[in-house]
Design a protein around this motif. Structure first.
Motif, mmCIF file in Angstrom:
data_model
loop_
_atom_site.group_PDB
_atom_site.id
_atom_site.type_symbol
_atom_site.label_atom_id
_atom_site.label_comp_id
_atom_site.label_asym_id
_atom_site.label_seq_id
_atom_site.Cartn_x
_atom_site.Cartn_y
_atom_site.Cartn_z
ATOM 1 N N UNK A 1 0.681 -1.252 0.142
ATOM 2 C CA UNK A 1 -0.077 -0.036 0.028
ATOM 3 C C UNK A 1 0.618 1.120 0.148
ATOM 4 N N UNK A 2 1.223 1.821 -0.969
ATOM 5 C CA UNK A 2 1.977 3.094 -1.361
ATOM 6 C C UNK A 2 1.066 4.102 -1.055
ATOM 7 N N UNK A 3 0.079 4.040 -1.091
ATOM 8 C CA UNK A 3 -0.813 5.397 -0.881
ATOM 9 C C UNK A 3 -1.269 5.434 0.669
ATOM 10 N N UNK A 4 -0.140 5.220 1.587
ATOM 11 C CA UNK A 4 -0.698 5.537 2.975
ATOM 12 C C UNK A 4 -1.123 6.810 3.591
ATOM 13 N N UNK A 5 -0.490 7.787 2.839
ATOM 14 C CA UNK A 5 -0.982 9.201 3.129
ATOM 15 C C UNK A 5 -2.038 9.954 2.400
ATOM 16 N N UNK A 6 -2.724 9.163 1.652
ATOM 17 C CA UNK A 6 -3.786 9.503 0.712
ATOM 18 C C UNK A 6 -3.309 10.339 -0.807
ATOM 19 N N UNK A 7 -1.936 9.895 -0.995
ATOM 20 C CA UNK A 7 -1.567 10.339 -2.200
ATOM 21 C C UNK A 7 -0.971 9.396 -3.238
ATOM 22 N N UNK A 8 -1.435 9.764 -4.368
ATOM 23 C CA UNK A 8 -1.370 8.752 -5.515
ATOM 24 C C UNK A 8 0.198 9.133 -5.928
ATOM 25 N N UNK A 9 0.827 7.805 -6.618
ATOM 26 C CA UNK A 9 2.081 7.948 -7.129
ATOM 27 C C UNK A 9 2.568 6.589 -6.852
ATOM 28 N N UNK A 10 3.765 6.459 -7.530
ATOM 29 C CA UNK A 10 4.532 5.098 -7.349
ATOM 30 C C UNK A 10 5.187 5.016 -5.797
ATOM 31 N N UNK A 11 5.449 3.642 -5.830
ATOM 32 C CA UNK A 11 5.938 3.528 -4.657
ATOM 33 C C UNK A 11 7.555 3.906 -4.425
ATOM 34 N N UNK A 12 7.975 4.692 -3.533
ATOM 35 C CA UNK A 12 9.285 5.071 -3.346
ATOM 36 C C UNK A 12 10.218 4.052 -3.481
ATOM 37 N N UNK A 13 11.304 4.114 -4.237
ATOM 38 C CA UNK A 13 12.343 3.045 -4.526
ATOM 39 C C UNK A 13 13.697 3.704 -3.941
ATOM 40 N N UNK A 14 14.617 2.673 -3.571
ATOM 41 C CA UNK A 14 15.807 3.189 -3.006
ATOM 42 C C UNK A 14 16.957 2.364 -3.584
ATOM 43 N N UNK A 15 18.058 2.807 -3.896
ATOM 44 C CA UNK A 15 19.391 1.975 -4.126
ATOM 45 C C UNK A 15 20.068 1.961 -2.686
ATOM 46 N N UNK A 16 20.463 0.804 -2.350
ATOM 47 C CA UNK A 16 21.086 0.707 -1.102
ATOM 48 C C UNK A 16 22.675 0.310 -1.255
ATOM 49 N N UNK A 17 23.669 0.950 -0.550
ATOM 50 C CA UNK A 17 24.977 0.917 -0.683
ATOM 51 C C UNK A 17 25.621 0.760 0.823
ATOM 52 N N UNK A 18 26.764 0.005 0.840
ATOM 53 C CA UNK A 18 27.410 -0.174 1.818
ATOM 54 C C UNK A 18 29.019 0.717 1.640
ATOM 55 N N UNK A 19 29.120 1.448 2.486
ATOM 56 C CA UNK A 19 30.198 2.551 2.235
ATOM 57 C C UNK A 19 31.565 2.003 3.425
ATOM 58 N N UNK A 20 32.370 2.023 3.138
ATOM 59 C CA UNK A 20 33.538 1.490 4.163
ATOM 60 C C UNK A 20 34.518 2.816 3.752
ATOM 61 N N UNK A 21 34.829 3.310 4.971
ATOM 62 C CA UNK A 21 35.894 4.429 4.901
ATOM 63 C C UNK A 21 36.895 3.807 5.897
ATOM 64 N N UNK A 22 38.332 4.126 5.303
ATOM 65 C CA UNK A 22 39.490 3.993 5.810
ATOM 66 C C UNK A 22 40.269 4.954 6.190
ATOM 67 N N UNK A 23 40.699 5.094 7.407
ATOM 68 C CA UNK A 23 41.442 6.399 8.046
ATOM 69 C C UNK A 23 42.884 5.684 8.370
#
Length: 178
Positions: free
Chosen positions: A136-158
């Motif tokens: 149910x992407x319309x949880x706030x009464x707004x029509x539109x596509x489900x928001x999608x994300x790209x997920x990344x693992x970031x490793x920093x080295x110091x």
């Protein structure tokens, strides 16, 4: 003559016992002084090591922040779909930050000295946000596509100037459709 004779006998009975007691006390004081110097030197070195470890952690966090800023605007970079030289890795490539070389072919250098580097690995593309995964992407009464994300693992080295190394990781997601 009888008066002089007891005085000579009293001197003969002392035989240097006060010298031995004084020498034992001097040796004990010398050992306490040497111990104090050694403890002080050890504490000084420990404080220095903590300072260098903090510098390495600060460098690692700075590198990770640079990577998060970069991936926020470059999430659609083609290097996330096929592995090429550099610090960007496609999904399921599983770079090992503990055994990798951390050079220009495996990571991105942030500063001129190379004490700050990062690696970005894509964990998943076009994933539906967990709060919207029930369908149910319309949880706030707004029509539109489900928001999608790209997920990344970031490793920093110091690295600090004395060679202390710290690694930090974050899981970072970027919204790909609005």
């Amino acid at each position: 003559m009888s008066i002089a004779q007891p005085v000579v006998q009293a001197h003969a009975k002392q035989s240097g016992s006060s010298l031995i007691v004084t020498m034992i006390m001097l040796v004990a004081l010398m050992l306490m002084g040497v111990t104090a110097v050694v403890v002080s030197n050890t504490q000084f070195r420990m404080a220095g090591n903590l300072q260098f470890q903090n510098l390495a952690m600060s460098n690692a966090e700075s590198a990770m922040a640079q990577a998060e800023n970069w991936v926020g605007t470059n999430f659609a970079d083609a290097r996330f779909s096929a592995r090429v030289s550099g610090g960007l890795y496609p999904a399921n490539s599983n770079p090992d930050p503990y055994s990798m070389a951390w050079d220009d072919t495996t990571s991105v250098k942030v500063d001129a000295s190379g004490s700050q580097r990062y690696v970005i690995e894509m964990l998943g593309a076009d994933r539906v946000l967990p709060s919207n995964s029930v369908g149910n992407c319309n949880v706030y009464g707004m029509s539109g596509p489900c928001p999608k994300v790209n997920v990344y693992r970031i490793t920093g080295r110091g690295i600090s100037v004395r060679g202390s190394v710290k690694l930090v990781q974050s899981i970072y997601s970027v919204r790909v459709n609005i």
